[in-house]
Design a protein around this motif. Structure first.
Motif, PDB file in Angstrom:
ATOM      1  N   UNK A  46       0.814  -1.213   0.000  1.00  0.00           N
ATOM      2  CA  UNK A  46       0.000   0.000   0.000  1.00  0.00           C
ATOM      3  C   UNK A  46       0.849   1.265   0.000  1.00  0.00           C
ATOM      4  N   UNK A  47       2.082   1.144   0.507  1.00  0.00           N
ATOM      5  CA  UNK A  47       2.971   2.303   0.610  1.00  0.00           C
ATOM      6  C   UNK A  47       4.325   1.957  -0.021  1.00  0.00           C
ATOM      7  N   UNK A  48       4.382   1.839  -1.337  1.00  0.00           N
ATOM      8  CA  UNK A  48       5.615   1.381  -1.992  1.00  0.00           C
ATOM      9  C   UNK A  48       6.809   2.306  -1.800  1.00  0.00           C
ATOM     10  N   UNK A  49       6.548   3.548  -1.371  1.00  0.00           N
ATOM     11  CA  UNK A  49       7.642   4.489  -1.163  1.00  0.00           C
ATOM     12  C   UNK A  49       8.207   4.434   0.254  1.00  0.00           C
ATOM     13  N   UNK A  50       7.676   3.494   1.096  1.00  0.00           N
ATOM     14  CA  UNK A  50       8.164   3.384   2.478  1.00  0.00           C
ATOM     15  C   UNK A  50       8.661   1.963   2.730  1.00  0.00           C
ATOM     16  N   UNK A  51       9.939   1.693   2.495  1.00  0.00           N
ATOM     17  CA  UNK A  51      10.468   0.366   2.821  1.00  0.00           C
ATOM     18  C   UNK A  51      10.509   0.168   4.327  1.00  0.00           C
ATOM     19  N   UNK A  52      10.203  -1.054   4.770  1.00  0.00           N
ATOM     20  CA  UNK A  52      10.140  -1.370   6.201  1.00  0.00           C
ATOM     21  C   UNK A  52      11.047  -2.545   6.511  1.00  0.00           C
ATOM     22  N   UNK A  53      11.772  -2.425   7.600  1.00  0.00           N
ATOM     23  CA  UNK A  53      12.590  -3.538   8.068  1.00  0.00           C
ATOM     24  C   UNK A  53      12.123  -3.924   9.472  1.00  0.00           C
ATOM     25  N   UNK A  54      11.696  -5.169   9.655  1.00  0.00           N
ATOM     26  CA  UNK A  54      11.315  -5.677  10.974  1.00  0.00           C
ATOM     27  C   UNK A  54      12.551  -6.297  11.615  1.00  0.00           C
ATOM     28  N   UNK A  55      12.891  -5.831  12.789  1.00  0.00           N
ATOM     29  CA  UNK A  55      14.056  -6.355  13.492  1.00  0.00           C
ATOM     30  C   UNK A  55      13.651  -6.780  14.900  1.00  0.00           C
ATOM     31  N   UNK A  56      14.388  -7.709  15.440  1.00  0.00           N
ATOM     32  CA  UNK A  56      14.084  -8.222  16.774  1.00  0.00           C
ATOM     33  C   UNK A  56      15.286  -8.089  17.685  1.00  0.00           C
ATOM     34  N   UNK A  57      15.003  -7.966  18.959  1.00  0.00           N
ATOM     35  CA  UNK A  57      16.026  -7.989  20.001  1.00  0.00           C
ATOM     36  C   UNK A  57      15.627  -9.063  20.999  1.00  0.00           C
ATOM     37  N   UNK A  58      16.501 -10.004  21.219  1.00  0.00           N
ATOM     38  CA  UNK A  58      16.206 -11.061  22.184  1.00  0.00           C
ATOM     39  C   UNK A  58      16.440 -10.558  23.597  1.00  0.00           C
ATOM     40  N   UNK A  59      15.494 -10.833  24.462  1.00  0.00           N
ATOM     41  CA  UNK A  59      15.589 -10.428  25.857  1.00  0.00           C
ATOM     42  C   UNK A  59      14.777 -11.412  26.684  1.00  0.00           C
ATOM     43  N   UNK A  60      15.071 -11.481  27.964  1.00  0.00           N
ATOM     44  CA  UNK A  60      14.365 -12.443  28.815  1.00  0.00           C
ATOM     45  C   UNK A  60      12.940 -12.002  29.116  1.00  0.00           C
ATOM     46  N   UNK A  61      12.670 -10.704  29.027  1.00  0.00           N
ATOM     47  CA  UNK A  61      11.364 -10.173  29.376  1.00  0.00           C
ATOM     48  C   UNK A  61      11.310  -8.718  28.929  1.00  0.00           C
ATOM     49  N   UNK A  62      10.178  -8.058  29.217  1.00  0.00           N
ATOM     50  CA  UNK A  62      10.033  -6.654  28.820  1.00  0.00           C
ATOM     51  C   UNK A  62      11.109  -5.774  29.462  1.00  0.00           C
ATOM     52  N   UNK A  63      11.400  -5.976  30.737  1.00  0.00           N
ATOM     53  CA  UNK A  63      12.370  -5.135  31.420  1.00  0.00           C
ATOM     54  C   UNK A  63      13.740  -5.208  30.777  1.00  0.00           C
ATOM     55  N   UNK A  64      14.174  -6.412  30.441  1.00  0.00           N
ATOM     56  CA  UNK A  64      15.457  -6.592  29.772  1.00  0.00           C
ATOM     57  C   UNK A  64      15.436  -5.917  28.403  1.00  0.00           C
ATOM     58  N   UNK A  65      14.309  -6.034  27.711  1.00  0.00           N
ATOM     59  CA  UNK A  65      14.128  -5.400  26.400  1.00  0.00           C
ATOM     60  C   UNK A  65      14.260  -3.881  26.516  1.00  0.00           C
ATOM     61  N   UNK A  66      13.591  -3.294  27.508  1.00  0.00           N
ATOM     62  CA  UNK A  66      13.652  -1.846  27.665  1.00  0.00           C
ATOM     63  C   UNK A  66      15.080  -1.392  27.975  1.00  0.00           C
ATOM     64  N   UNK A  67      15.778  -2.164  28.795  1.00  0.00           N
ATOM     65  CA  UNK A  67      17.160  -1.810  29.118  1.00  0.00           C
ATOM     66  C   UNK A  67      18.016  -1.788  27.858  1.00  0.00           C
ATOM     67  N   UNK A  68      17.784  -2.737  26.966  1.00  0.00           N
ATOM     68  CA  UNK A  68      18.556  -2.780  25.721  1.00  0.00           C
ATOM     69  C   UNK A  68      18.197  -1.617  24.804  1.00  0.00           C
TER      70      UNK A  68
END
Length: 461
Positions: free
Chosen positions: A68-90
């Motif tokens: 729908x938005x060919x002019x906006x390329x998107x990259x999905x990336x992940x960060x591994x963490x044990x939980x939300x708190x660890x994720x926020x710290x990263x």
């Protein structure tokens, strides 16, 4: 809890509690630009908690968006963490190193941390594109919106949520000649139900954390371990999308309420359940073995949200073997809930593109891609239907969303910007309170009060 297309509360809370995230910046894991594949490409970067497989699972949403938005390329990336708190710290470490993403998927646990330090408010975009978003707001309960308001502005559009309801193992009830309780059951009814299971299964299994720990028992006892207030503001959002709705500018948790008499009463109640053998001593974290124990008939009841349905189905449990009920009433029947959605980082140079992503992911088309199974509860009411639960859901699956309608004072997990330190203090002192006799409850709550006061004093310094 991660499925091919979504990352839900079951996975995020299934590893360990949030205790590990309360350290100082010096203790945060190192995360630099070299940890982010494709860093520097001209693409809108969307970060999620999870594995590369989780990121791959969300690719179909990105593909549909880019169509729908060919002019906006998107990259999905992940960060591994044990939980939300660890994720926020990263995430905080990434920001400090200058390698932050454009958009982050985050839950109630981090909503105020992001609103205060990392994210930009959506108000101007929301009001500008109000006509495009009316369908979303008409389909989403206002309590979920209010949970992502902070000091009068809205920072996220919630996409999925889960309230802390009570799951009951119907096999255990049948073995002991017990019946499914009614919607108006009380704390005393709950206690007697547990006594009826004693000697067979573990009557009550719970974990020591914010969601599904002691907090639901505080809420139904009309209290909390933190002082809860409401911010002013947000009226333009409310009048635009929910005319006539009297709501606030968001929740504020401003200090300790640990020595409140009702906090003591709730803590002592849980301690007495453990002492009487009606409840297990709660373990830290999310209880990774809980689904299997419940599915095999070794647990009679446990608090959880709609995210548990898919997990029980994958664990081999049929819909006829369990059901869900509202949390038992004490002084109130106020429930706790948590939700999640995308936040736009204030440092992004692609704010307009990020807003297009926010709008698209809140559409019904995108949410159906994100939540094809009942591994969470979609915030769009029109998606919480029999077709979602057919073959896997309990008889009363409608209670997942009905919780918000039946108990309009239900509120989000108490998660101020200092959430990691707050939860660490709660977990540590609740564990101590439950490890001894009645006198230990007073000492533990006094210690919790000191810990919380130190957290809020440090923040104000």
């Amino acid at each position: 809890m991660a499925t091919g297309t979504t990352l839900t509360r079951r996975a995020l809370l299934g590893a360990a509690g949030l205790a590990g995230a309360a350290g100082t910046a010096a203790a945060w894991p190192r995360l630099t630009g070299s940890d982010i594949p494709g860093r520097g490409d001209d693409a809108l970067t969307v970060l999620i908690l999870g594995t590369a497989q989780d990121a791959s699972g969300r690719q179909q949403i990105a593909d549909a968006f880019m169509e729908e938005n060919p002019d906006i390329p998107v990259r999905i990336q992940s960060v591994q963490a044990t939980d939300w708190g660890d994720f926020f710290a990263k995430i905080l470490t990434m920001v400090a190193s200058g390698t932050e993403p454009d958009i982050v998927y985050t839950a109630t646990e981090g909503a105020q941390l992001f609103a205060e330090r990392l994210a930009r408010p959506l108000d101007d975009y929301l009001l500008r594109d109000a006509d495009e978003l009316r369908d979303y707001f008409e389909d989403v309960h206002p309590s979920l919106i209010e949970a992502f308001m902070y000091r009068g502005s809205l920072y996220q559009l919630p996409l999925d949520f889960n309230a802390a309801n009570m799951y009951l193992n119907l096999d255990v009830l049948e073995r002991n000649g017990l019946e499914m309780p009614g919607e108006d059951w009380t704390r005393d009814d709950f206690t007697e139900l547990l006594r009826g299971m004693q000697g067979d299964a573990r009557p009550y299994y719970w974990t020591n954390r914010l969601f599904g720990g002691i907090v639901p028992w505080l809420y139904v006892n009309d209290t909390s371990f933190l002082v809860e207030e409401k911010a002013a503001g947000g009226q333009e959002i409310w009048s635009t999308f929910y005319p006539g709705e009297q709501r606030s500018g968001g929740y504020l948790w401003t200090g300790s309420n640990a020595t409140d008499e009702r906090v003591h009463e709730s803590t002592e109640y849980l301690r007495s359940l453990v002492e009487e053998g009606l409840a297990v001593r709660p373990e830290e974290g999310g209880g990774t073995t809980l689904v299997g124990l419940f599915a095999s008939g070794r647990i009679g009841s446990t608090p959880a949200g709609g995210y548990w349905v898919q997990g029980l189905a994958e664990g081999g449990m049929s819909p006829e073997q369990f059901d869900v009920q509202f949390f038992p009433r004490w002084r109130t029947q106020r429930h706790q809930f948590g939700a999640a959605g995308y936040a736009v980082m204030k440092t992004t140079t692609r704010a307009d593109q990020a807003w297009e992503w926010i709008k698209y992911t809140a559409s019904k088309e995108a949410m159906q891609l994100a939540f094809p199974t009942p591994a969470t509860t979609p915030t769009r009411r029109s998606m919480v239907t029999d077709s979602l639960y057919t073959g896997v859901g309990p008889e009363h699956w409608s209670r997942f969303y009905d919780t918000l309608d039946r108990f309009p004072t239900s509120g989000p997990i108490p998660a101020p910007p200092q959430q990691a330190a707050v939860e660490t203090a709660l977990i540590r002192n609740v564990a101590t309170a439950l490890s001894g006799g009645p006198d230990g409850v007073d000492r533990s709550l006094a210690a919790l009060d000191r810990d919380l006061r130190a957290v809020f004093t440090e923040e104000d310094a």
